[in-house]
Design a protein around this motif. Structure first.
Motif: not given
Ligand code: C2E
Ligand code: CA
Ligand code: CA
Length: 506
Positions: A330-338
């Motif tokens: 599972n990937v969080s939005v914060h990771q995706l935007k990092d």
């Protein structure tokens, strides 16, 4: 003395002489005129100075209570006016709403899009609020991007409606304007004069707590103050503090839930799910600690650790002979935007000797919709490397077919809430059918989550859903339990087809 007498008598003779008298009258008149002019001029100057002083004082007073950026009251003005309005409403035994509204993630917006955009958003929010309330209500910018509002004679439910209106108008006014941020949103905390005992300090504390709770619940929402909120939030603060050390203290682990191919019954992969076991709080559910980790930035390190462990586990499974398995993280939005995320993924794959097609990244449908261009760009890069992407919780985010076409994804994961009521509930049936039809028309694989019984599994298979996961096959398992489960699953497959789905609730 004699001399003086002589001078006085000569002056008196001179003044009484008929030749001097007209000159004397003229001189006296001139002197009078001069004196009157001087007095009038002085009065004029005094009046002008006084007027100027009054104007300056007014301007100063206005400045002192008004916010120069938005034209609303500032904090000082708010405190002064709110107090008298609250006293008045208390005397009338009337209620009123107190609201605190604040832009979500303004700091990030300022950092990335620039403070000019941030300021524009603040002005816009102020204007939206000011326009929507009555003249007799109070609107103020309390600090940075935080507005305080007092609505006279409003019930709690009136206040909720008003707050929701602010938030939705603000959201819509920003549609797709801020590069890479999707829409800027705001959150609100609400209380009422009666709840706060007509005490301004208390009321400000309550709306503050409610606003904080709106933020921790994912922002872009309004929350009403609930009694006991302070205790709940102090617990949350303690948890957030403890979470900082959770990785270093080995308190975080991963469990794996099998994913099954519906037509063959073959194990195709496993979803990695995080667990946090705290010595005094006990097991903290991921629904609680993941949002906390997201709000204080720890999700990046925790997410990286989870991906690394999951890939390490996949390597072990491959070495044990399960070479076609995938692991879903599972990937969080914060990771995706990092900005470093793609690099982190690549390094993780290399370090664990896992090929890109062994990894599936689960991104919730709503995250993919709100992460903006940056998120979609990252998904594209990952996809071009060969990593597969699943849209998690699908069906809850209102994606349109045209939007889906934009997203580089490989799987749609039907949300558990739609699977739960299958096959008895007609609405659930038509939703599942529509999602499967939509996914298939775009060439996507469909996986159902939360499958709890054989009826659901068979029904999904009849709709051509490819894969499934849920308690019917197994609960999420520790790595050791997972290996044992694989064995028992293989044993079950050897038996006649009917008992393939053995209800292994582990
Ligand atoms: P999710 O990604 O939708 O995960 C599925 C959740 O449903 C899991 O809850 C799983 O244990 C549960 N579940 C699976 N099968 C069934 C079933 O048949 N019936 C029922 N009632 N539930 C089932 P869990 O592990 O508590 O995770 C909750 C959520 O926390 C996850 O929802 C995910 O959004 C988040 N999460 C968990 N681990 C991570 C992680 O490592 N990273 C991130 N970013 N989020 C995570
Ligand atoms: Ca998931
Ligand atoms: Ca889900």
């Amino acid at each position: 003395l004699h001399g003086c007498f002589l001078i006085a008598s000569s002056v008196s003779i001179l003044l009484n002489s008929p030749a001097i008298r007209p000159i004397l009258t003229l001189v006296t008149s001139c002197l009078w005129f001069l004196a009157i002019s001087i007095i009038a001029h002085g009065a004029n100057i005094y009046e002008r100075t006084e007027r100027r002083r009054n104007q300056a004082e007014l301007a100063f007073r206005k400045l002192a209570i008004e916010d120069t950026l938005t034209g609303t009251l500032n904090r000082r003005g708010f405190l002064a006016q709110a107090d008298s309005v609250i006293r008045q409403l208390e005397l009338d035994a009337a209620d009123g709403g107190v609201l605190e509204i604040d832009i979500d993630n303004l700091k990030t917006i300022n950092d990335v899009a620039g403070t000019a955009i941030g300021d524009e958003l603040i002005v816009r929010l102020g204007a939206i609020i000011s326009r929507a309330v009555r003249k007799s209500d109070i609107v103020a910018r309390l600090e940075a991007d935080r507005f305080g509002v007092i609505l006279r004679n409003a019930s709690l439910s009136d206040s909720c409606q008003v707050a929701e209106k602010f938030l939705s108008v603000f959201r819509e006014s920003n549609a797709a304007e801020i590069d890479g941020f999707g829409n800027a949103t705001a959150s609100a905390g609400i209380s009422s004069l009666k709840t706060g005992g007509y005490d301004l300090r208390n009321l400000l504390l309550q709306v503050d707590l409610a606003l904080r709770s709106a933020k921790t619940q994912g922002r872009n929402r309004s929350e009403i103050y609930r009694p006991g909120e302070a205790i709940r939030q102090s617990e949350t603060l303690k948890l957030a503090f403890e979470l900082q050390h959770a990785l270093a203290r080995d308190q975080i682990s991963i469990v794996y839930q099998p994913q099954i191919d519906l037509s063959s019954g073959r194990l195709v992969g496993a979803e990695a799910l995080a667990r946090w076991e705290h010595p005094s709080f006990g097991r903290v559910p991921p629904d609680r600690f993941i949002p906390l980790a997201e709000s204080n930035g720890h999700i990046i390190s925790i997410g990286t650790w989870i991906m690394n462990s999951a890939c390490g586990q996949l390597r072990l499974w491959i070495e044990a002979g399960h070479s076609n398995m995938t692991v879903a993280v599972n990937v969080s939005v914060h990771q995706l935007k990092d900005p470093g995320f793609v690099d982190v993924v690549l390094k993780t794959l290399t370090a664990n000797e896992v090929s890109p097609n062994g990894l599936v990244l689960e991104i919730t449908e709503s995250v993919s919709m709100t992460s903006g261009d940056i998120g979609i760009e990252t998904m594209r890069k990952l996809s071009s490397i060969g990593i597969r992407i699943a849209l998690d919780d699908f069906g809850t985010g209102y994606s349109s077919l045209s939007y889906l076409r934009l997203l580089p994804c490989d799987y749609l994961k039907i949300d558990r809430s739609f699977i739960m009521d299958l096959p008895g509930n007609l609405d659930a049936v038509s939703i599942a059918r529509a999602i499967i039809g939509m996914g298939r028309s775009l060439g996507l694989k469909i996986i159902a989550e939360g499958v709890e019984n054989q009826e659901q599994a068979e029904f999904l298979q009849s709709l051509w859903c490819e894969e499934a996961q849920g308690y019917f096959y197994s609960r999420p398992l520790s790595p050791g339990e997972f290996l044992a489960w694989i064995q028992s699953w293989a044993d079950a497959k050897m038996k006649p087809a009917k008992s393939l789905y053995g209800g292994q609730n582990g």
